[in-house]
Design an enzyme around this catalytic site. Structure first.
Site, mmCIF file in Angstrom:
data_model
loop_
_atom_site.group_PDB
_atom_site.id
_atom_site.type_symbol
_atom_site.label_atom_id
_atom_site.label_comp_id
_atom_site.label_asym_id
_atom_site.label_seq_id
_atom_site.Cartn_x
_atom_site.Cartn_y
_atom_site.Cartn_z
ATOM 1 N N GLU A 149 4.965 -27.971 -7.734
ATOM 2 C CA GLU A 149 6.227 -28.589 -7.326
ATOM 3 C C GLU A 149 5.961 -29.889 -6.555
ATOM 4 O O GLU A 149 4.940 -30.014 -5.886
ATOM 5 C CB GLU A 149 7.057 -27.619 -6.477
ATOM 6 C CG GLU A 149 6.433 -27.223 -5.157
ATOM 7 C CD GLU A 149 7.309 -26.222 -4.400
ATOM 8 O OE1 GLU A 149 7.594 -26.504 -3.225
ATOM 9 O OE2 GLU A 149 7.689 -25.164 -4.957
ATOM 10 N N ARG A 159 5.779 -18.763 -2.719
ATOM 11 C CA ARG A 159 5.140 -20.049 -2.949
ATOM 12 C C ARG A 159 4.909 -20.203 -4.443
ATOM 13 O O ARG A 159 4.717 -19.221 -5.166
ATOM 14 C CB ARG A 159 3.781 -20.134 -2.227
ATOM 15 C CG ARG A 159 3.853 -20.470 -0.742
ATOM 16 C CD ARG A 159 4.279 -21.917 -0.532
ATOM 17 N NE ARG A 159 4.269 -22.297 0.866
ATOM 18 C CZ ARG A 159 5.280 -22.142 1.709
ATOM 19 N NH1 ARG A 159 6.393 -21.562 1.288
ATOM 20 N NH2 ARG A 159 5.191 -22.558 2.950
ATOM 21 N N HIS A 194 13.198 -25.569 -3.368
ATOM 22 C CA HIS A 194 12.471 -25.143 -2.167
ATOM 23 C C HIS A 194 13.337 -25.311 -0.913
ATOM 24 O O HIS A 194 12.970 -25.995 0.041
ATOM 25 C CB HIS A 194 11.164 -25.941 -2.017
ATOM 26 C CG HIS A 194 10.117 -25.207 -1.221
ATOM 27 N ND1 HIS A 194 8.772 -25.312 -1.488
ATOM 28 C CD2 HIS A 194 10.207 -24.383 -0.140
ATOM 29 C CE1 HIS A 194 8.090 -24.577 -0.628
ATOM 30 N NE2 HIS A 194 8.945 -24.003 0.199
#
Length: 339
Positions: free
Chosen positions: A280, A251, A298
């Site tokens: 993000e 993460r 991602h």
């Protein structure tokens, strides 16, 4: 009673849910068999205020990591019974506030383990072997001749792999290392059983410091929490080998991105491969000026079968929660007694 009246009566009896982001039409059709569904197939990102307004009058929320599910949202929507996240991570949900409000919260573990592990290897190979850097150079028209030192990088086979976070995904990554004849070191909150270590290519538990000093390639797959925030910061990067690579599948926030940018710019480590970032999708713009970093948006779980499985898992949780059953992936089990 007419058919239209029957339809209206049936609709009135169904719980109401919001699907906060675009999702597979087949999953929406499945949810519509159980609920009155408000969807967002145009895939707008709702502000906190918009999300709270959209949740008003809803019994359930089908969420993704892009929606902050906060104490304020629960306070404004006391009728809400369940928040079902289409992700294995759930740091977007205030779990303590959900429990206090009597709201069941769920995630989608396990269904993405193998696909994410596959992508971890894709990112590791691209980073170590300088795949994207060399492709950009080729596309720019610079390739005029072969050179002995053109885009040389570290080997993957026969090297030492360090895994921080040895859950199911970490173990799946370690199993794949067998084909590369690698030694595997890992650091975790606790050591695995000897049986699990043997299955994970005879992985050996070590301290974080020893792993960082020893590993040729470091992969991060630990969950995000306040405790794991900036697990990798400037002091940790300084421990790594100058030819080491760092891969983050975990993460954003696990790595101090500013410290990593400095380490890459100064070549304190060879390269990094990143699928996640702090803040993000507004990643730090200085990453874009570095040639020794592989950047992906991602997408570690982004195979069609896996994303469909994640959506159906979230749907399973929502259907169970709103039909009086315990969801299969309930995160806050204390809430059952509370409700």
């Amino acid at each position: 009673m007419s058919t239209d009246v029957n339809k209206q009566a049936n609709s009135a009896q169904k719980p109401k849910v919001l699907v906060a982001r675009a999702v597979f039409p087949a999953v929406l059709e499945r949810l519509a068999q159980h609920f009155e569904v408000e969807s967002n197939q145009e895939d707008r990102i709702f502000s906190s205020e918009e999300l709270s307004e959209k949740v008003r009058g809803k019994d359930g929320l089908f969420s993704t990591p892009s929606e902050p599910v906060t104490a304020a949202l629960f306070a404004a929507n006391p009728q809400l019974k369940a928040v079902c996240n289409m992700a294995v991570g759930y740091n977007n949900i205030d779990i303590a506030a959900a429990t206090a409000a009597g709201v069941q919260a769920t995630n989608t573990p396990d269904v993405l383990n193998e696909t994410t592990a596959d992508f971890g290897w894709a990112l590791l190979m691209a980073t170590a072997r300088r795949v994207t850097e060399s492709e950009h150079w080729l596309r720019a028209g610079h390739w005029k001749k072969w050179s002995y030192d053109s885009f040389v990088g570290p080997d993957v086979h026969g090297s030492t792999l360090g895994i921080i976070g040895m859950g199911r995904i970490g173990q799946a990554i370690a199993r794949r290392s067998m084909g590369f004849d690698m030694q595997v070191l890992y650091h975790n909150r606790s050591a695995l059983t000897p049986e699990l270590e043997a299955r994970a290519n005879h992985a050996r538990y070590v301290s974080k410091e020893q792993l960082l000093r020893t590993a040729d390639h470091v992969i991060l797959v630990l969950p995000y929490s306040k405790e794991s925030h900036h697990t990798i910061k400037a002091a940790d990067l300084a421990l790594m080998k100058s030819q080491a690579t760092l891969i983050n599948l975990a993460r954003g926030g696990i790595v101090d991105d500013v410290a990593l940018i400095a380490a890459l710019r100064e070549h304190k480590i060879a390269a990094a491969g990143l699928d996640v970032f702090e803040n993000e999708p507004a990643l730090h713009p200085d990453f874009l000026g570095l040639s020794n970093v592989v950047l992906t948006p991602h997408i570690a779980s982004a195979s069609t079968p896996t994303r469909l499985a994640m959506a159906n898992c979230a749907a399973d949780n929502l259907i169970a929660a709103l039909s009086g059953k315990t969801p299969p992936n309930l995160l806050n089990r204390d809430v059952v007694a509370k409700r």
